[in-house]
Design an enzyme around this catalytic site. Structure first.
Site, PDB file in Angstrom:
ATOM      1  N   GLY A  31      23.468 -26.674  77.125  1.00 35.87           N
ATOM      2  CA  GLY A  31      24.602 -25.770  77.325  1.00 35.87           C
ATOM      3  C   GLY A  31      24.663 -24.669  76.288  1.00 35.87           C
ATOM      4  N   HIS A  37      17.963 -19.274  78.396  1.00 38.31           N
ATOM      5  CA  HIS A  37      18.100 -20.365  79.371  1.00 38.31           C
ATOM      6  C   HIS A  37      17.993 -19.824  80.797  1.00 38.31           C
ATOM      7  CE1 HIS A  37      20.642 -22.187  75.987  1.00 38.31           C
ATOM      8  NE2 HIS A  37      19.717 -23.113  76.185  1.00 38.31           N
ATOM      9  N   GLY A 148      11.167 -24.048  77.350  1.00 36.56           N
ATOM     10  CA  GLY A 148      10.967 -22.808  76.615  1.00 36.56           C
ATOM     11  C   GLY A 148       9.966 -22.972  75.477  1.00 36.56           C
ATOM     12  N   ARG A 188      22.527 -21.731  68.748  1.00 38.84           N
ATOM     13  CA  ARG A 188      23.047 -21.816  67.382  1.00 38.84           C
ATOM     14  C   ARG A 188      23.369 -20.443  66.780  1.00 38.84           C
ATOM     15  NH1 ARG A 188      19.603 -26.328  67.596  1.00 38.84           N
ATOM     16  NH2 ARG A 188      20.588 -28.231  66.794  1.00 38.84           N
TER      17      ARG A 188
HETATM   18  P1  AMP Z   1      18.507 -26.143  74.550  1.00 40.65           P
HETATM   19  O1  AMP Z   1      19.753 -25.979  75.353  1.00 40.65           O
HETATM   20  O2  AMP Z   1      18.526 -25.424  73.256  1.00 40.65           O
HETATM   21  O3  AMP Z   1      18.085 -27.588  74.452  1.00 40.65           O
HETATM   22  O4  AMP Z   1      17.364 -25.413  75.384  1.00 40.65           O
HETATM   23  C1  AMP Z   1      17.114 -25.733  76.725  1.00 40.65           C
HETATM   24  C2  AMP Z   1      15.802 -25.105  77.142  1.00 40.65           C
HETATM   25  O5  AMP Z   1      15.886 -23.696  76.986  1.00 40.65           O
HETATM   26  C3  AMP Z   1      14.627 -25.592  76.273  1.00 40.65           C
HETATM   27  O6  AMP Z   1      13.487 -25.769  77.104  1.00 40.65           O
HETATM   28  C4  AMP Z   1      14.450 -24.444  75.316  1.00 40.65           C
HETATM   29  O7  AMP Z   1      13.134 -24.337  74.806  1.00 40.65           O
HETATM   30  C5  AMP Z   1      14.786 -23.259  76.207  1.00 40.65           C
HETATM   31  N1  AMP Z   1      15.155 -22.108  75.393  1.00 40.65           N
HETATM   32  C6  AMP Z   1      16.012 -22.083  74.334  1.00 40.65           C
HETATM   33  N2  AMP Z   1      16.047 -20.862  73.777  1.00 40.65           N
HETATM   34  C7  AMP Z   1      15.198 -20.082  74.510  1.00 40.65           C
HETATM   35  C8  AMP Z   1      14.795 -18.720  74.413  1.00 40.65           C
HETATM   36  N3  AMP Z   1      15.260 -17.903  73.485  1.00 40.65           N
HETATM   37  N4  AMP Z   1      13.902 -18.268  75.338  1.00 40.65           N
HETATM   38  C9  AMP Z   1      13.414 -19.089  76.298  1.00 40.65           C
HETATM   39  N5  AMP Z   1      13.748 -20.393  76.417  1.00 40.65           N
HETATM   40  C10 AMP Z   1      14.632 -20.880  75.537  1.00 40.65           C
END
Ligand code: AMP
Length: 280
Positions: A31, A37, A148, A188
């Site tokens: 989230g 995302h 990502g 973050r």
């Molecule tokens: P998170 O919500 O941070 O666990 O991220 C969920 C997914 O989004 C993970 O596969 C991350 O690697 C991807 N993600 C987070 N930040 C980015 C970004 N800046 N560009 C592309 N994918 C991202």
């Protein structure tokens, strides 16, 4: 967009729709969604008839309770963004849906991926990541899983977890989305104050500096210089490393041929940022 809160309801819906032969893409998230995302969702929308996103702040992957407590939650905005992206399905479970009574955490043999880089600084983190993704996959059972590259080591960990569990799911690693000044988008980032936000860009600059200056031979002086640059900008550095882009084993001496990735993790004020750039 249909929203499911119960695993059993989602499983039933997907069974009916998968039986129709629809290709399903899955984007797991915690989230506080941003354009990064949504780029994963867009990739999935292009390649699949059905796209499902999950939002679940997984407690088992936080080695630091304060980090978990401060993790941003913006669920209404997230739903709006997903609606606007055209995403068809959202899984929004509470912890009891992911870890029901009697859930037995298994141990995943991640080899050196568990002890280097993020594994070293966040003990237990990748076991938690594997637990939640394994559970989510058992519920969603997608054709393609979108991750990502921003979380480079996580991509490798999940690839290994799929091998260990024998799940036949295609992985798609999506490029990192960045702010106009180069800072990698991250949930973050909203916790950065104004001045920290300005200097946060140095992490990307130092990685780009490594890309520009890397040459065959001993890489230690180069890494030390990048650490110094970050320290000079007030960062508290966990690591700056250069590793094999394939195995992620740390490269001390470069033969000029191996594909490399530079990875960094550092605190900018109270916020721990990670980023990476492929070098060759
Ligand atoms: P998170 O919500 O941070 O666990 O991220 C969920 C997914 O989004 C993970 O596969 C991350 O690697 C991807 N993600 C987070 N930040 C980015 C970004 N800046 N560009 C592309 N994918 C991202």
């Amino acid at each position: 967009m249909r929203i499911f809160r119960k695993s059993a309801d989602l499983v039933e819906f997907l069974r009916a729709n998968h039986a129709n032969g629809l290709r399903l893409g899955f984007v797991p998230t915690m989230g506080a969604l941003h354009t990064g995302h949504i780029s994963l969702v867009s990739n999935s929308m292009e390649q699949n008839e059905l796209t499902i996103c999950s939002i679940f702040v997984n407690p088992t992957q936080f080695n630091n309770p304060e980090d978990l407590a401060k993790y941003p939650v913006t669920i209404e905005k997230d739903i709006d963004m997903l609606e606007a992206s055209g995403c068809q399905l959202l899984f929004l479970p509470d912890p009891s849906q992911i870890y029901p009574a009697g859930y037995q955490a298994r141990h995943y043999d991640l080899g050196n991926l568990e002890t280097i880089l993020e594994g070293k600084y966040r003990p237990g983190h990748f076991q938690g990541v594997c637990q939640v993704v394994d559970r989510l996959l058992s519920i969603v059972n997608p054709d393609i899983l979108y991750l990502g590259r921003k979380d480079y080591q996580q991509c490798m960990v999940i690839a290994r977890m799929l091998t260990l569990t024998g799940r036949n799911i295609t992985l798609d690693f999506v490029e990192t989305m960045r702010e106009p000044d180069g800072l990698a988008m991250s949930s973050r980032n909203v916790r950065l104050n104004e001045s920290d936000r300005v200097r946060a860009i140095q992490i990307y600059r130092s990685l780009q500096w490594l890309k520009k200056n890397v040459k065959p031979g001993n890489l230690s002086p180069l890494k030390a210089e990048a650490v110094q640059q970050l320290t000079d900008h007030g960062f508290e550095v966990d690591y700056v490393e250069i590793a094999s882009a394939e195995s992620l084993s740390i490269t001390e001496n470069w033969d000029g041929r191996e594909s490399l990735v530079a990875l960094a993790a550092a605190f900018c004020g109270p916020v721990r940022l990670i980023d990476n750039v492929t070098l060759s």
